[in-house]
Design a protein around this motif. Structure first.
Motif, PDB file in Angstrom:
ATOM      1  N   ASP A 149       8.114  -9.040   3.775  1.00  0.00           N
ATOM      2  CA  ASP A 149       6.915  -8.360   3.391  1.00  0.00           C
ATOM      3  C   ASP A 149       5.723  -8.872   4.186  1.00  0.00           C
ATOM      4  O   ASP A 149       5.790  -9.863   4.731  1.00  0.00           O
ATOM      5  CB  ASP A 149       6.770  -8.116   2.104  1.00  0.00           C
ATOM      6  CG  ASP A 149       6.438  -9.045   1.201  1.00  0.00           C
ATOM      7  OD1 ASP A 149       6.084 -10.043   2.035  1.00  0.00           O
ATOM      8  OD2 ASP A 149       6.237  -9.037  -0.017  1.00  0.00           O
ATOM      9  N   ALA A 150       4.681  -7.902   3.973  1.00  0.00           N
ATOM     10  CA  ALA A 150       3.315  -8.394   4.690  1.00  0.00           C
ATOM     11  C   ALA A 150       2.986  -9.758   4.545  1.00  0.00           C
ATOM     12  O   ALA A 150       2.756 -10.530   5.281  1.00  0.00           O
ATOM     13  CB  ALA A 150       2.347  -7.179   4.241  1.00  0.00           C
ATOM     14  N   ALA A 179      -2.323  -8.575  14.127  1.00  0.00           N
ATOM     15  CA  ALA A 179      -1.685  -7.504  13.234  1.00  0.00           C
ATOM     16  C   ALA A 179      -0.489  -7.011  13.879  1.00  0.00           C
ATOM     17  O   ALA A 179       0.564  -6.973  13.321  1.00  0.00           O
ATOM     18  CB  ALA A 179      -2.831  -6.412  12.854  1.00  0.00           C
ATOM     19  N   LEU A 184       2.084  -4.899  11.498  1.00  0.00           N
ATOM     20  CA  LEU A 184       1.007  -4.219  10.302  1.00  0.00           C
ATOM     21  C   LEU A 184      -0.007  -3.642  11.210  1.00  0.00           C
ATOM     22  O   LEU A 184      -0.423  -3.728  12.239  1.00  0.00           O
ATOM     23  CB  LEU A 184       0.294  -5.515   9.731  1.00  0.00           C
ATOM     24  CG  LEU A 184       1.384  -6.616   8.868  1.00  0.00           C
ATOM     25  CD1 LEU A 184       0.563  -7.759   8.466  1.00  0.00           C
ATOM     26  CD2 LEU A 184       2.096  -5.654   8.017  1.00  0.00           C
ATOM     27  N   THR A 185      -0.589  -2.730  10.453  1.00  0.00           N
ATOM     28  CA  THR A 185      -1.872  -2.266  11.019  1.00  0.00           C
ATOM     29  C   THR A 185      -2.924  -3.062  10.619  1.00  0.00           C
ATOM     30  O   THR A 185      -2.896  -3.942   9.955  1.00  0.00           O
ATOM     31  CB  THR A 185      -2.120  -0.941  10.301  1.00  0.00           C
ATOM     32  OG1 THR A 185      -2.366  -1.260   8.780  1.00  0.00           O
ATOM     33  CG2 THR A 185      -1.115   0.181  10.624  1.00  0.00           C
ATOM     34  N   SER A 186      -4.214  -3.124  11.312  1.00  0.00           N
ATOM     35  CA  SER A 186      -5.124  -3.678  11.274  1.00  0.00           C
ATOM     36  C   SER A 186      -5.820  -3.754   9.745  1.00  0.00           C
ATOM     37  O   SER A 186      -6.268  -4.547   9.325  1.00  0.00           O
ATOM     38  CB  SER A 186      -6.405  -3.744  12.164  1.00  0.00           C
ATOM     39  OG  SER A 186      -6.969  -2.597  12.177  1.00  0.00           O
ATOM     40  N   GLU A 187      -5.600  -2.603   9.258  1.00  0.00           N
ATOM     41  CA  GLU A 187      -5.957  -2.400   7.819  1.00  0.00           C
ATOM     42  C   GLU A 187      -5.477  -3.386   6.986  1.00  0.00           C
ATOM     43  O   GLU A 187      -5.838  -3.833   6.190  1.00  0.00           O
ATOM     44  CB  GLU A 187      -6.171  -0.837   7.175  1.00  0.00           C
ATOM     45  CG  GLU A 187      -6.936   0.057   8.083  1.00  0.00           C
ATOM     46  CD  GLU A 187      -6.375   0.683   9.225  1.00  0.00           C
ATOM     47  OE1 GLU A 187      -5.663  -0.064  10.089  1.00  0.00           O
ATOM     48  OE2 GLU A 187      -6.788   1.969   9.507  1.00  0.00           O
ATOM     49  N   THR A 188      -3.938  -3.167   6.999  1.00  0.00           N
ATOM     50  CA  THR A 188      -3.098  -3.950   5.897  1.00  0.00           C
ATOM     51  C   THR A 188      -3.359  -5.494   6.330  1.00  0.00           C
ATOM     52  O   THR A 188      -3.225  -6.118   5.390  1.00  0.00           O
ATOM     53  CB  THR A 188      -1.771  -3.480   5.937  1.00  0.00           C
ATOM     54  OG1 THR A 188      -1.128  -3.080   7.428  1.00  0.00           O
ATOM     55  CG2 THR A 188      -1.411  -2.428   4.950  1.00  0.00           C
ATOM     56  N   SER A 190      -6.007  -7.053   7.190  1.00  0.00           N
ATOM     57  CA  SER A 190      -7.054  -7.506   6.430  1.00  0.00           C
ATOM     58  C   SER A 190      -6.927  -7.624   5.004  1.00  0.00           C
ATOM     59  O   SER A 190      -7.193  -8.534   4.392  1.00  0.00           O
ATOM     60  CB  SER A 190      -8.276  -6.193   6.753  1.00  0.00           C
ATOM     61  OG  SER A 190      -9.516  -6.898   6.215  1.00  0.00           O
ATOM     62  N   ARG A 191      -6.363  -6.537   4.497  1.00  0.00           N
ATOM     63  CA  ARG A 191      -6.187  -6.589   3.062  1.00  0.00           C
ATOM     64  C   ARG A 191      -5.142  -7.868   2.570  1.00  0.00           C
ATOM     65  O   ARG A 191      -5.318  -8.429   1.759  1.00  0.00           O
ATOM     66  CB  ARG A 191      -5.219  -5.364   2.558  1.00  0.00           C
ATOM     67  CG  ARG A 191      -6.278  -4.202   2.389  1.00  0.00           C
ATOM     68  CD  ARG A 191      -5.548  -2.887   1.903  1.00  0.00           C
ATOM     69  NE  ARG A 191      -5.226  -1.885   2.568  1.00  0.00           N
ATOM     70  CZ  ARG A 191      -5.945  -0.846   3.038  1.00  0.00           C
ATOM     71  NH1 ARG A 191      -7.032  -0.640   2.369  1.00  0.00           N
ATOM     72  NH2 ARG A 191      -5.608   0.037   3.959  1.00  0.00           N
ATOM     73  N   THR A 192      -4.183  -7.978   3.467  1.00  0.00           N
ATOM     74  CA  THR A 192      -3.245  -9.005   3.183  1.00  0.00           C
ATOM     75  C   THR A 192      -3.864 -10.576   3.346  1.00  0.00           C
ATOM     76  O   THR A 192      -3.564 -11.274   2.383  1.00  0.00           O
ATOM     77  CB  THR A 192      -2.284  -8.862   4.082  1.00  0.00           C
ATOM     78  OG1 THR A 192      -1.312  -7.625   4.078  1.00  0.00           O
ATOM     79  CG2 THR A 192      -1.081  -9.893   3.817  1.00  0.00           C
ATOM     80  N   ARG A 195      -5.749 -10.728   0.043  1.00  0.00           N
ATOM     81  CA  ARG A 195      -4.924 -11.120  -1.189  1.00  0.00           C
ATOM     82  C   ARG A 195      -4.548 -12.621  -1.127  1.00  0.00           C
ATOM     83  O   ARG A 195      -4.628 -13.371  -2.281  1.00  0.00           O
ATOM     84  CB  ARG A 195      -3.401 -10.486  -0.845  1.00  0.00           C
ATOM     85  CG  ARG A 195      -3.465  -9.063  -1.511  1.00  0.00           C
ATOM     86  CD  ARG A 195      -2.242  -8.639  -2.000  1.00  0.00           C
ATOM     87  NE  ARG A 195      -1.402  -8.216  -0.753  1.00  0.00           N
ATOM     88  CZ  ARG A 195      -0.005  -7.950  -0.916  1.00  0.00           C
ATOM     89  NH1 ARG A 195       0.504  -8.396  -2.291  1.00  0.00           N
ATOM     90  NH2 ARG A 195       0.672  -7.692   0.014  1.00  0.00           N
TER      91      ARG A 195
END
Lengths: 229, 229
Positions: A149-150, A179, A184-188, A190-192, A195
């Motif tokens: 996963d991410a 990304a 991944l998209t750059s948004e996810t 960033s979020r990842t 985390r």
DNA sequence: GCAAGCCATTGATTTACATCAAGCCGGGCG
DNA sequence: CGCCCGGCTTGATGTAAATCAATGGCTTGC
């Protein structure tokens, strides 16, 4: 201070062990190719110009979908090569390439290079070793994209990046490209990243540096064994 | 009626053009390896036994995640090879292999094979060509998995499978394994197949045969250009 | 030094696919 | 024959990540 042809080829894992005579031959056919940041080097399905070896800068090799979505297969830095496979196999390049920084490369044009291969057994063996590496790499990537996963993918990427003594690793290129490399998209992305920061395994540094704080935990996350992040 | 070593090697694209002297050499080192359906041939990270060429049956090459999820990289049928890369590169096999039907293979043990490579330039060139194919294939797969959605992947798979004159194509092995190859669960695979049937581009046949009814439309779907299916 | 653009981050919403949960069907075997 | 078991289908629900949307730096250039 920019490197010459011989220096670039020597710095390149793919060619570093080629013997004197064979090496001279490569030198004779090689030429320099320079690309400004953002310029495209070739597009998918074009005829393959030859083998490129990057001396400085960074080039991005990627596929595009009709939808416009991109996937970057490889971020090619100094000492690395691209388009070897199509050059040797004699088929059109299977992906696009563009410079993402001002780049200086050596180009070994396809036909003379193939002739060299046919006549030089040592070179041939070198190339085979290089290919094995490539296939292994691709199989690894494949497994990554599909089975993790991410967080897992990002964790593994960080582990495989080389860090200095303090655990600092430099993210290559734009985060957006990285990304896309990790699917991944750059948004996810960033979020990842966030985390992992929140979980305390990495610490954000300035610009695109991050510090690995807890390597062991990062390894667990990469393997999907960490209960939750 | 089962093939002998020479016949199997000849039927194999990878070795089909190897010259007489080199071929004899391969014959001398080759041996037959048979596997019952369901038996494992090797596991990820094991030392590579050598190059396998499939004469009959079917073997599945796949990676597993710690989560237990599997991804089948390749369904290897007669005339195809596996483990070449690790054999030549000299590293542990990067994936698992198991027979999914009773299978008869030729094994070219790693060390003698590598010696043959080192001494035989023709063989070496052959192998390079084989590798190019592999890399190209993997890059294609990569693009598929990442850039296409479920219908797109299935559509492309069907297009690339060879069909007889009436458009019939045989799905290899269990549907479940094919699903895993396309990075789908068997449930979504089933549903996706149904979507294509409902859209009128394919027709279900008995057992695991499907008929391609509208090849052009299938192509559009594969490219993600079809407005909706 | 301010305007104009990229890039990155963050939040709210949507979506494709996985997961969970029944039934169904064919075929091997007592 | 009738049972069971593995593989396939179909439906209901859950979820990771994409998409949409807004904001806040940083740079670049007049």
């Amino acid at each position: 201070m920019s490197l010459n042809v011989a220096e670039i080829l020597h710095s390149c894992r793919f060619f570093s062990e080629v013997q004197d005579k064979a090496f001279e031959r490569l030198l004779r056919i090689a030429r320099i190719a320079e690309f400004k940041s953002g310029s495209v080097i070739f597009r998918e399905n074009q005829e393959c110009p030859g083998v490129y070896a990057v001396g400085s800068g960074l080039v991005r090799v990627f596929k595009t979908a009709t939808s416009g979505k991109e996937h970057t297969l490889h971020l090619v830095g100094p000492g690395d090569t691209f388009a070897e496979v199509a050059a040797i196999g004699g088929f059109p390049v299977p992906a696009n390439a563009e410079a993402v920084a001002d780049s200086r490369c050596v180009l070994l044009p396809r036909d003379p290079f193939r002739r060299a291969l046919e006549e030089d057994h040592q070179l041939c063996l070198q190339m085979i070793a290089g290919f094995s590496y490539w296939v292994q790499h691709l199989v690894g990537l494949m497994g990554d994209v599909v089975l993790r996963d991410a967080v897992g993918r990002l964790a593994r990427f960080l582990l495989n990046s080389e860090a200095d003594a303090t655990g600092m690793v430099a993210l290559p290129s734009l985060k957006r490209h990285l990304a896309s490399h990790l699917n991944l998209t750059s948004e996810t992305f960033s979020r990842t990243l966030r985390r992992l920061v929140d979980a305390g395994v990495i610490a954000p540094g300035e610009s695109n540096l991050v510090q690995i704080v807890n390597r062991e935990k990062l390894r667990l996350i990469a393997e999907g064994l960490s209960p939750k992040v």
